[in-house]
Design a protein around this motif. Structure first.
Motif, short mmCIF file in Angstrom:
data_model
loop_
_atom_site.label_atom_id
_atom_site.label_comp_id
_atom_site.label_asym_id
_atom_site.label_seq_id
_atom_site.Cartn_x
_atom_site.Cartn_y
_atom_site.Cartn_z
N SER A 298 12.44 41.30 42.54
CA SER A 298 12.16 42.66 42.99
C SER A 298 12.19 43.97 41.97
CB SER A 298 13.23 42.92 43.96
OG SER A 298 14.72 43.05 43.20
N SER A 299 11.37 44.87 42.24
CA SER A 299 11.26 46.11 41.43
C SER A 299 11.41 47.11 42.00
CB SER A 299 9.61 45.86 41.03
OG SER A 299 9.43 47.10 40.28
N ARG A 300 12.39 48.00 41.50
CA ARG A 300 12.75 49.26 42.14
C ARG A 300 11.54 50.31 42.10
NH1 ARG A 300 17.97 50.52 38.99
NH2 ARG A 300 16.79 49.54 37.17
N SER A 301 10.52 50.09 41.11
CA SER A 301 9.21 50.97 40.87
C SER A 301 7.94 50.49 41.60
CB SER A 301 9.13 51.19 39.26
OG SER A 301 8.91 49.74 38.66
N ARG A 302 7.20 49.44 41.16
CA ARG A 302 6.10 49.09 41.54
C ARG A 302 5.89 47.57 41.63
NH1 ARG A 302 6.07 51.97 37.02
NH2 ARG A 302 5.85 53.75 38.23
N VAL A 303 4.55 47.00 42.14
CA VAL A 303 4.43 45.80 42.27
C VAL A 303 4.32 45.22 40.67
CG1 VAL A 303 2.87 43.97 42.96
CG2 VAL A 303 3.53 45.76 44.36
N THR A 304 3.50 46.03 39.72
CA THR A 304 3.30 45.87 38.63
C THR A 304 4.63 45.73 37.48
OG1 THR A 304 2.51 48.06 38.24
CG2 THR A 304 0.95 46.62 38.50
N GLY A 305 5.62 46.13 38.29
CA GLY A 305 6.86 45.81 37.34
C GLY A 305 7.25 47.28 36.75
N PRO A 306 8.57 47.15 36.09
CA PRO A 306 9.39 45.94 35.81
C PRO A 306 9.96 45.48 36.78
CG PRO A 306 10.24 47.97 34.95
CD PRO A 306 9.04 48.53 35.42
N TYR A 307 10.46 44.22 36.74
CA TYR A 307 11.28 43.46 37.87
C TYR A 307 12.57 43.42 37.46
CZ TYR A 307 7.39 42.34 40.73
OH TYR A 307 6.14 42.59 41.48
N GLU A 308 13.47 44.07 38.22
CA GLU A 308 14.95 44.21 37.55
C GLU A 308 15.82 43.08 38.19
OE1 GLU A 308 13.25 48.20 37.74
OE2 GLU A 308 13.59 46.64 39.34
N TYR A 309 15.52 42.41 39.15
CA TYR A 309 16.29 41.33 39.91
C TYR A 309 15.73 40.17 40.10
CZ TYR A 309 18.95 45.69 40.70
OH TYR A 309 19.72 46.73 40.47
N TRP A 310 16.38 39.12 39.95
CA TRP A 310 15.54 37.75 39.91
C TRP A 310 16.51 36.87 40.53
CZ3 TRP A 310 10.87 36.85 37.61
CH2 TRP A 310 10.25 37.80 37.03
N GLY A 311 15.86 35.79 41.23
CA GLY A 311 16.47 34.68 41.79
C GLY A 311 16.62 33.68 40.78
N GLN A 312 17.45 32.48 41.34
CA GLN A 312 17.69 31.28 40.42
C GLN A 312 16.52 30.35 40.40
OE1 GLN A 312 20.46 30.83 38.56
NE2 GLN A 312 20.54 33.16 39.13
#
Length: 120
Positions: A98-112
């Protein structure tokens, strides 16, 4: 804080289909852009697909266009990845992010991650 849990991976024959799910926790989920990534053994993690927080914009890596479809259900706080016409080269661990900003990232949270194996 957002927690992401993927499910739906498994073993499938080439040409088959799988649908991955990513269940999110966190009240801000509806405002986050979401993405799917994958990492095959010995390779770097790569972008697969992304969806805007409104759900009205989707993005795909070129090799997935026409075969994969990303969607989100805000009420169920879940993101899906429908994968069709699977190929052995799609074998990888698939991650939701998931990204708090946009689809192009950055992505802050990740699953396993969830393992997808496509047999020839």
């Amino acid at each position: 804080q957002v927690q992401l849990v993927e499910s739906g991976g498994g073993l499938v024959q080439a040409g088959g289909s799988l649908k991955l799910s990513c269940a999110a926790s966190g009240r801000a989920f509806s405002r986050y852009a979401m993405g799917w990534f994958r990492q095959a053994p010995g390779k770097e993690r790569e972008f697969v697909a992304g969806i805007s927080w409104q759900g009205d914009s989707t993005y795909y890596a070129d090799s997935m266009k026409g075969r994969f479809a990303i969607s989100r259900d805000i009420a169920k706080i879940t993101v899906y990845l429908q994968m069709n016409s699977l190929k052995p080269e799609d074998t990888a661990v698939y991650y939701c992010a998931s990204s708090r900003s946009r689809v192009t990232g950055p992505y802050e949270y990740w699953g396993q991650g969830t393992q997808v194996t496509v047999s020839s």
